[in-house]
Design a protein around this motif. Structure first.
Motif, PDB file in Angstrom:
ATOM      1  N   THR A   1     -11.890 -19.841 -26.834  1.00 53.15           N
ATOM      2  CA  THR A   1     -10.853 -20.726 -27.368  1.00 53.15           C
ATOM      3  C   THR A   1      -9.624 -19.938 -27.792  1.00 53.15           C
ATOM      4  O   THR A   1      -8.482 -20.332 -27.512  1.00 53.15           O
ATOM      5  CB  THR A   1     -11.406 -21.537 -28.549  1.00 53.15           C
ATOM      6  OG1 THR A   1     -12.505 -22.329 -28.110  1.00 53.15           O
ATOM      7  CG2 THR A   1     -10.334 -22.442 -29.141  1.00 53.15           C
ATOM      8  N   ALA A   2      -9.859 -18.821 -28.502  1.00 48.37           N
ATOM      9  CA  ALA A   2      -8.740 -18.002 -28.971  1.00 48.37           C
ATOM     10  C   ALA A   2      -7.941 -17.440 -27.809  1.00 48.37           C
ATOM     11  O   ALA A   2      -6.697 -17.448 -27.825  1.00 48.37           O
ATOM     12  CB  ALA A   2      -9.255 -16.871 -29.854  1.00 48.37           C
ATOM     13  N   ARG A   3      -8.643 -16.981 -26.788  1.00 55.05           N
ATOM     14  CA  ARG A   3      -7.933 -16.405 -25.645  1.00 55.05           C
ATOM     15  C   ARG A   3      -7.137 -17.475 -24.904  1.00 55.05           C
ATOM     16  O   ARG A   3      -5.977 -17.267 -24.541  1.00 55.05           O
ATOM     17  CB  ARG A   3      -8.911 -15.709 -24.709  1.00 55.05           C
ATOM     18  CG  ARG A   3      -8.227 -14.958 -23.581  1.00 55.05           C
ATOM     19  CD  ARG A   3      -9.078 -13.849 -23.036  1.00 55.05           C
ATOM     20  NE  ARG A   3      -8.341 -13.062 -22.070  1.00 55.05           N
ATOM     21  CZ  ARG A   3      -8.710 -11.855 -21.663  1.00 55.05           C
ATOM     22  NH1 ARG A   3      -9.794 -11.302 -22.141  1.00 55.05           N
ATOM     23  NH2 ARG A   3      -7.996 -11.198 -20.769  1.00 55.05           N
ATOM     24  N   ASP A   4      -7.730 -18.631 -24.692  1.00 46.39           N
ATOM     25  CA  ASP A   4      -7.028 -19.705 -23.985  1.00 46.39           C
ATOM     26  C   ASP A   4      -5.804 -20.188 -24.756  1.00 46.39           C
ATOM     27  O   ASP A   4      -4.778 -20.548 -24.160  1.00 46.39           O
ATOM     28  CB  ASP A   4      -7.969 -20.880 -23.728  1.00 46.39           C
ATOM     29  CG  ASP A   4      -9.043 -20.563 -22.699  1.00 46.39           C
ATOM     30  OD1 ASP A   4      -8.899 -19.550 -21.984  1.00 46.39           O
ATOM     31  OD2 ASP A   4     -10.029 -21.315 -22.631  1.00 46.39           O
ATOM     32  N   ALA A   5      -5.931 -20.222 -26.096  1.00 48.66           N
ATOM     33  CA  ALA A   5      -4.839 -20.723 -26.930  1.00 48.66           C
ATOM     34  C   ALA A   5      -3.845 -19.632 -27.326  1.00 48.66           C
ATOM     35  O   ALA A   5      -2.805 -19.935 -27.918  1.00 48.66           O
ATOM     36  CB  ALA A   5      -5.408 -21.377 -28.193  1.00 48.66           C
ATOM     37  N   GLY A   6      -4.172 -18.372 -27.016  1.00 43.98           N
ATOM     38  CA  GLY A   6      -3.291 -17.272 -27.391  1.00 43.98           C
ATOM     39  C   GLY A   6      -3.250 -17.004 -28.873  1.00 43.98           C
ATOM     40  O   GLY A   6      -2.192 -16.708 -29.440  1.00 43.98           O
ATOM     41  N   LEU A   7      -4.420 -17.088 -29.535  1.00 42.52           N
ATOM     42  CA  LEU A   7      -4.504 -16.938 -30.986  1.00 42.52           C
ATOM     43  C   LEU A   7      -5.183 -15.633 -31.375  1.00 42.52           C
ATOM     44  O   LEU A   7      -6.192 -15.257 -30.772  1.00 42.52           O
ATOM     45  CB  LEU A   7      -5.289 -18.107 -31.598  1.00 42.52           C
ATOM     46  CG  LEU A   7      -4.689 -19.496 -31.421  1.00 42.52           C
ATOM     47  CD1 LEU A   7      -5.663 -20.551 -31.924  1.00 42.52           C
ATOM     48  CD2 LEU A   7      -3.360 -19.602 -32.163  1.00 42.52           C
ATOM     49  N   PRO A   8      -4.680 -14.942 -32.393  1.00 47.75           N
ATOM     50  CA  PRO A   8      -5.382 -13.770 -32.916  1.00 47.75           C
ATOM     51  C   PRO A   8      -6.664 -14.180 -33.623  1.00 47.75           C
ATOM     52  O   PRO A   8      -6.823 -15.331 -34.037  1.00 47.75           O
ATOM     53  CB  PRO A   8      -4.382 -13.163 -33.889  1.00 47.75           C
ATOM     54  CG  PRO A   8      -3.520 -14.301 -34.315  1.00 47.75           C
ATOM     55  CD  PRO A   8      -3.438 -15.224 -33.123  1.00 47.75           C
ATOM     56  N   LEU A   9      -7.580 -13.225 -33.767  1.00 52.96           N
ATOM     57  CA  LEU A   9      -8.886 -13.485 -34.382  1.00 52.96           C
ATOM     58  C   LEU A   9      -9.055 -12.663 -35.658  1.00 52.96           C
ATOM     59  O   LEU A   9      -8.703 -11.481 -35.717  1.00 52.96           O
ATOM     60  CB  LEU A   9     -10.012 -13.122 -33.412  1.00 52.96           C
ATOM     61  CG  LEU A   9     -10.264 -14.093 -32.263  1.00 52.96           C
ATOM     62  CD1 LEU A   9     -11.225 -13.489 -31.245  1.00 52.96           C
ATOM     63  CD2 LEU A   9     -10.817 -15.406 -32.790  1.00 52.96           C
TER      64      LEU A   9
END
Length: 448
Positions: A228-236
């Motif tokens: 999800t983070a990769r698809d949305a371009g979000l840091p973790l």
């Protein structure tokens, strides 16, 4: 108005003369600190030229004349830091202790108390009032950048994130404010909920995170969150193994997931993990295996020494043996970026604190042995969190950076760390700010 022990000139051009600066935080010109032979006890004596709100030069003390139109400010060895970067806080939980304390000081007690308080009181107005109070305190203490975790359970998601976004704009130019979502990993992967969290983080400019703990759903949950983070371009940013259970090894699973997902190639910044307490009670061979994976994955680690010592190994009538701080020395030896941060403030997870990063660094020095030698440990509260969280230009003193500085009366490490330095002078964009702290009475209307 409180502006610290030092009176700065009204001039836009001045030179801070004969400052003591942590060598790891300064980029010295005119041949460098080493060339000037000025490094001793991991500090350097330097002059800092400030022009129109920015650092124009950092030179070995006494080597460059002030020049016309530059007001001299003699520090007599007072220590100068860049403004702090606080990489792990909970602004939305802060200051609820007066109405909902932790009944026994334990981790389960904290979870229950916060859950009760959230359900009863966390309106937008309540969250905004407490977060604003916390930001005022952090600003007065000299913090310029903060990452906060935002409780993102279903009932709270649409309340706290808009408040966060509004405060980020209101505080722009004073505190750089980031946020990451927070809920249990089991909650995050429930049908249809993880996309809602990711959508809120995307809409309001935040990151994705959760609390990881050993459960049957952990491997599936991690896969879902990474994808999800990769698809949305979000840091973790994860809360990891905040327990003294030696069987908790979600840190290793996160590192392995990061390697599988080739996270360092994703261009989304470093994964940050906090707490990692269980490492301190695991066998050396298991620790080594985990840390090797963490280093390979490029993960950065933040320890929260005050909060973890407050919660971990707490049993009525028994002195705590295990203190919960993670293995920063071993991590640093492997090249893993390591940090310390404030964590909770006057809430059921930590009854004390004031978002004063000098207090955090001082206690970390005593608890985690950031001394003998000091070396580059001051980076753990400044440069490293700035780099790990993406706060560009923060955490160092160098030509071209903003003149966002803290001047402490203490002239050496033992002077700096022996007293609270409550009379510090905080400089933002070259000007001394009002360092008067907000009064706790300002929050009384929330308890009446």
């Amino acid at each position: 108005m409180g502006s610290g022990f030092l009176a700065l000139p009204a001039a836009a051009h001045y030179r801070l003369m004969d400052a003591t600066v942590p060598a790891a935080l300064a980029e010295i010109g005119a041949g460098g600190a080493g060339a000037a032979g000025a490094v001793r006890d991991d500090v350097v004596r330097a002059d800092i030229l400030v022009i129109d709100g920015r650092v124009a030069a950092v030179d070995p003390a006494g080597t460059v004349p002030s020049g016309p139109g530059v007001a001299p400010v003699r520090l007599d060895g007072a220590m100068v830091f860049p403004c702090f970067v606080d990489a792990h806080t909970h602004l939305d939980k802060g200051h609820i202790w007066p109405r909902t304390p932790n009944p026994d000081g334990t981790f389960p007690g904290a979870l229950a108390a916060v859950g009760e308080d959230r359900a009863r009181f966390w309106s937008a107005a309540d969250v905004e009032a407490r977060m604003t109070f916390a930001l005022k305190a952090a600003f007065a203490h000299g913090t310029a950048a903060i990452r906060t975790h935002i409780d993102s359970l279903p009932a709270q998601l649409d309340i706290s994130w808009p408040v966060l976004a509004a405060l980020r704009e209101a505080w722009r130019g004073r505190i750089d404010l980031q946020a990451s979502s927070l809920c249990g990993i089991d909650v995050a992967v429930e049908d249809g909920y993880l996309p809602r969290v990711a959508a809120a983080a995307t809409r309001f400019g935040g990151g994705l995170g959760c609390v990881t703990y050993m459960s049957p759903n952990l491997p599936v949950g991690l896969e879902a969150i990474f994808a999800t983070a990769r698809d949305a371009g979000l840091p973790l940013d994860f809360h990891v193994d905040e327990t003294m259970d030696p069987g908790a090894h979600s840190l290793r699973l996160i590192a392995e997931a990061a390697i599988r997902h080739r996270w360092t190639e994703a261009g989304l910044g470093r994964i940050v993990v906090g707490h990692c307490c269980s490492l301190s009670v695991q066998p050396e061979a298991e620790v080594a295996q985990t840390l090797d994976r963490v280093a390979e994955a490029g993960i950065a680690v933040v320890s929260l020494p005050m909060c973890n010592m407050y919660l971990q190994d707490r049993h009525p009538g028994r002195t705590p043996r295990r203190r919960g701080v993670t293995l920063l020395h071993e991590m640093k030896a492997r090249g893993i970026p390591v940090m310390v941060a404030s964590d909770n403030t006057r809430d059921p997870f930590y009854a004390y604190g004031d978002l004063d990063m000098l207090e955090t660094y001082r206690e970390a020095t005593r608890i985690l042995h950031f001394d003998h030698p000091v070396g580059d440990w001051p980076r753990a509260a400044t440069t490293t969190p700035a780099e790990a969280c993406g706060f560009a230009g923060r955490g160092r003193i160098a030509a071209g950076t903003a003149a966002d500085l803290i001047i402490f009366r203490g002239r050496s490490w033992t002077e700096l760390l022996s007293r609270p330095q409550s009379d510090r002078t905080v400089i933002r964009a070259g000007r001394a700010i009002d360092t008067t702290l907000p009064d706790y009475r300002d929050l009384d209307t929330l308890w009446s």
